[in-house]
Design an enzyme around this catalytic site. Structure first.
Site, short mmCIF file in Angstrom:
data_model
loop_
_atom_site.label_atom_id
_atom_site.label_comp_id
_atom_site.label_asym_id
_atom_site.label_seq_id
_atom_site.Cartn_x
_atom_site.Cartn_y
_atom_site.Cartn_z
N THR A 48 3.44 6.68 6.01
CA THR A 48 3.63 5.24 6.15
C THR A 48 3.07 4.75 7.47
O THR A 48 2.36 3.73 7.52
CB THR A 48 5.13 4.89 6.06
N THR A 49 3.37 5.47 8.56
CA THR A 49 2.89 5.09 9.88
C THR A 49 1.37 5.18 9.96
O THR A 49 0.74 4.46 10.74
CB THR A 49 3.52 5.99 10.96
N TYR A 111 6.56 0.94 -6.49
CA TYR A 111 6.31 -0.23 -7.33
C TYR A 111 6.58 0.00 -8.81
O TYR A 111 7.21 -0.84 -9.46
CB TYR A 111 4.88 -0.77 -7.16
N TYR A 137 9.94 12.84 -0.26
CA TYR A 137 10.15 11.74 0.68
C TYR A 137 10.83 10.60 -0.05
O TYR A 137 10.26 10.01 -0.96
CB TYR A 137 8.80 11.31 1.27
N ARG A 142 11.29 0.94 1.09
CA ARG A 142 9.85 0.71 1.04
C ARG A 142 9.29 0.81 -0.39
O ARG A 142 8.33 0.12 -0.73
CB ARG A 142 9.12 1.74 1.90
N LYS A 166 12.45 14.59 3.25
CA LYS A 166 12.53 13.59 4.32
C LYS A 166 13.33 12.42 3.75
O LYS A 166 12.87 11.72 2.84
CB LYS A 166 11.14 13.12 4.75
N ILE A 206 10.86 13.52 10.89
CA ILE A 206 9.50 13.02 10.82
C ILE A 206 9.61 11.54 11.16
O ILE A 206 10.06 10.75 10.33
CB ILE A 206 8.87 13.23 9.44
#
Length: 302
Positions: A48-49, A111, A137, A142, A166, A206
């Site tokens: 994401t980052t 989504y 994850y 999000r 995560k 993370i």
């Protein structure tokens, strides 16, 4: 040692530097060398980052290859390969393995809101396509998709390469359930809960915050775990908490890129639909950096 994987400690969720709209490999190389030098425990690329959702497929592959090659075994590299397409995720997983990444981070498909059976299918196909260790994850805020710990444990029991999770759901209920089930190594993915995860016995993290306080996060997992120094852990947690909060004054990675631009001169560029940090957020983040001693007051804007 964990029965599940060899990964532990603080993994840095690397941003993808841009200059003039293109990925800047020179800046990325400098970030890799910095984290090797300061003792981070590992790197995550294209998460994401790393703005993976606005990287082209070509760019994502280029970044994964570059980080694997330039890290050159000095730190373990986890590649973010999760998408909302199972076929594309499988292809990226195979490529990450081909170029020498050490593990995969596979976010729940965003989504399209798959059912539990859809998640079984998705993760099962990825696990069959690669021999690399897989980190599940879960970031429902999000993605709009929530991976239940019971299903995560089932996936780990079914596929031996699924070794860790995560977890970025709010609160600690999920973390506790993962630990009780004991099927996966637990990694903190919610920066505001770092100290709580360490206290519970998480295997690692993370995080975005590790970009600015890499030594402190690595130390926190050491003294909060094997070395058992509660006083030192408390001191570290108190230093980490304000930065972890400030880095989420807007959607990540906008704040951390701005912070890195002020501290290291890295370009703060992000890709639309992300936008540059708002002035009010700049003031808030600058104050946190100054308070933490990460920014020289003489060079701060007033």
């Amino acid at each position: 040692m964990s029965a599940h994987s060899a990964f532990h400690g603080s993994f840095v969720a690397l941003p993808t530097p841009f200059r003039n709209g293109k990925v800047d490999m020179r800046q990325l190389d400098a970030l890799i060398d910095y984290h090797v030098d300061v003792g981070s425990d590992g790197l995550l690329v294209c998460g994401t980052t790393g703005e993976s959702v606005t990287l082209t497929n070509f760019e994502q592959r280029k970044v994964m290859r570059f980080v694997a090659e330039h890290t050159a075994g000095r730190l373990p590299v986890i590649a973010g390969v999760g998408t909302n397409s199972t076929a594309e995720t499988v292809q990226l997983a195979g490529y990450a393995e081909e170029v020498g990444c050490d593990a995969l981070l596979v976010v729940t498909p965003y989504y399209n809101k798959p059912s539990p059976n859809g998640l079984r299918l998705h993760y099962g196909e990825v696990a069959l396509a690669t021999g690399l260790p897989i980190f599940l994850y879960n970031n429902p805020g999000r993605t709009g998709c929530d991976l239940d710990p019971d299903l995560a444990a089932e996936l780990a029991r079914t596929h031996e390469t699924i070794v860790a999770v995560k977890e970025a759901a709010p609160g600690l209920e999920r973390a506790r359930r993962h630990l009780v089930l004991g099927a996966l190594d637990l990694f903190c993915g919610e920066d505001s809960l770092l100290a709580d995860y360490v206290a519970l016995g998480a295997r690692g993290s993370i995080t975005v915050t590790a970009n600015l306080l890499p030594q402190e996060l690595s130390d926190l997992f050491r003294v909060g775990g094997p070395e058992r120094d509660p006083e030192r852990a408390g001191t570290l947690a108190a230093r980490i908490a304000p930065i972890a909060e400030a880095l989420f004054c807007e959607s990540s990675p906008v704040p951390v890129k701005w912070a890195l631009s002020r501290i290291f001169g890295m370009t703060p560029d992000v890709r639309a639909p992300l936008a540059q940090l708002e002035p009010e957020s700049e003031r808030l983040l600058e104050a946190a950096l100054l308070s933490a001693g990460l920014l020289d007051r003489e060079f701060a804007r007033h």
